[in-house]
Design a protein around this motif. Sequence first.
Motif, short mmCIF file in Angstrom:
data_model
loop_
_atom_site.label_atom_id
_atom_site.label_comp_id
_atom_site.label_asym_id
_atom_site.label_seq_id
_atom_site.Cartn_x
_atom_site.Cartn_y
_atom_site.Cartn_z
N ASN A 175 0.82 -1.21 0.00
CA ASN A 175 0.00 0.00 0.00
C ASN A 175 0.86 1.26 0.00
O ASN A 175 0.53 2.24 -0.69
CB ASN A 175 -0.96 0.00 1.19
N ILE A 176 1.94 1.25 0.75
CA ILE A 176 2.84 2.41 0.79
C ILE A 176 3.46 2.64 -0.58
O ILE A 176 3.52 3.77 -1.07
CB ILE A 176 3.94 2.21 1.86
N ILE A 177 3.91 1.57 -1.22
CA ILE A 177 4.52 1.69 -2.55
C ILE A 177 3.48 2.23 -3.54
O ILE A 177 3.79 3.10 -4.36
CB ILE A 177 5.11 0.35 -3.01
N ARG A 178 2.27 1.73 -3.47
CA ARG A 178 1.21 2.22 -4.37
C ARG A 178 0.95 3.70 -4.16
O ARG A 178 0.80 4.45 -5.13
CB ARG A 178 -0.08 1.44 -4.13
N GLU A 179 0.88 4.13 -2.91
CA GLU A 179 0.65 5.55 -2.60
C GLU A 179 1.79 6.41 -3.13
O GLU A 179 1.55 7.50 -3.67
CB GLU A 179 0.49 5.74 -1.10
N GLU A 180 3.02 5.95 -2.97
CA GLU A 180 4.17 6.70 -3.47
C GLU A 180 4.11 6.81 -4.99
O GLU A 180 4.42 7.86 -5.55
CB GLU A 180 5.48 6.03 -3.05
N ARG A 181 3.74 5.73 -5.65
CA ARG A 181 3.64 5.74 -7.11
C ARG A 181 2.58 6.72 -7.59
O ARG A 181 2.80 7.50 -8.52
CB ARG A 181 3.35 4.34 -7.64
N VAL A 182 1.43 6.74 -6.92
CA VAL A 182 0.35 7.67 -7.28
C VAL A 182 0.82 9.11 -7.08
O VAL A 182 0.57 9.97 -7.93
CB VAL A 182 -0.92 7.38 -6.45
N ALA A 183 1.51 9.36 -5.99
CA ALA A 183 2.03 10.71 -5.73
C ALA A 183 3.03 11.13 -6.81
O ALA A 183 3.02 12.28 -7.27
CB ALA A 183 2.66 10.78 -4.35
N LEU A 184 3.90 10.21 -7.20
CA LEU A 184 4.87 10.52 -8.25
C LEU A 184 4.18 10.79 -9.58
O LEU A 184 4.56 11.72 -10.30
CB LEU A 184 5.86 9.36 -8.43
N GLU A 185 3.18 10.01 -9.90
CA GLU A 185 2.45 10.23 -11.14
C GLU A 185 1.77 11.60 -11.14
O GLU A 185 1.72 12.27 -12.16
CB GLU A 185 1.45 9.11 -11.38
N ALA A 186 1.29 12.03 -9.99
CA ALA A 186 0.69 13.36 -9.87
C ALA A 186 1.74 14.44 -10.07
O ALA A 186 1.48 15.46 -10.74
CB ALA A 186 0.02 13.52 -8.51
N ARG A 187 2.94 14.23 -9.52
CA ARG A 187 4.03 15.21 -9.71
C ARG A 187 4.44 15.28 -11.17
O ARG A 187 4.72 16.36 -11.69
CB ARG A 187 5.23 14.83 -8.84
N ILE A 188 4.47 14.14 -11.85
CA ILE A 188 4.80 14.11 -13.28
C ILE A 188 3.74 14.91 -14.05
O ILE A 188 4.08 15.73 -14.91
CB ILE A 188 4.90 12.68 -13.80
N ALA A 189 2.48 14.68 -13.75
CA ALA A 189 1.39 15.39 -14.44
C ALA A 189 1.50 16.89 -14.19
O ALA A 189 1.33 17.69 -15.13
CB ALA A 189 0.05 14.87 -13.97
N ASP A 190 1.81 17.30 -12.96
CA ASP A 190 1.98 18.71 -12.65
C ASP A 190 3.13 19.31 -13.45
O ASP A 190 3.03 20.43 -13.96
CB ASP A 190 2.23 18.93 -11.15
N GLU A 191 4.21 18.58 -13.53
CA GLU A 191 5.38 19.07 -14.26
C GLU A 191 5.05 19.24 -15.74
O GLU A 191 5.46 20.20 -16.38
CB GLU A 191 6.56 18.12 -14.08
N LEU A 192 4.29 18.30 -16.29
CA LEU A 192 3.93 18.37 -17.70
C LEU A 192 3.01 19.56 -18.01
O LEU A 192 2.98 20.05 -19.13
CB LEU A 192 3.25 17.06 -18.15
N LYS A 193 2.28 20.03 -17.00
CA LYS A 193 1.37 21.17 -17.18
C LYS A 193 2.10 22.51 -17.15
O LYS A 193 1.52 23.52 -17.55
CB LYS A 193 0.31 21.16 -16.07
#
Length: 53
Positions: free
Chosen positions: A7-25
Amino acid sequence: MKEALINIIREERVALEARIADELKRRVPDDMRIEALQEEASDLQRQLEKYEQ
């Protein structure tokens, strides 16, 4: 314990994907930063796959 780690790894992955999306914007995305974040997300995915076996 194993499920908590997964669950921790999944949460970290989701957070990273959100940071990637923010960076792309951004007006001028930082390609090196995006690449580093994507690599980190890939590493987390590999860890997740290892623990889910």
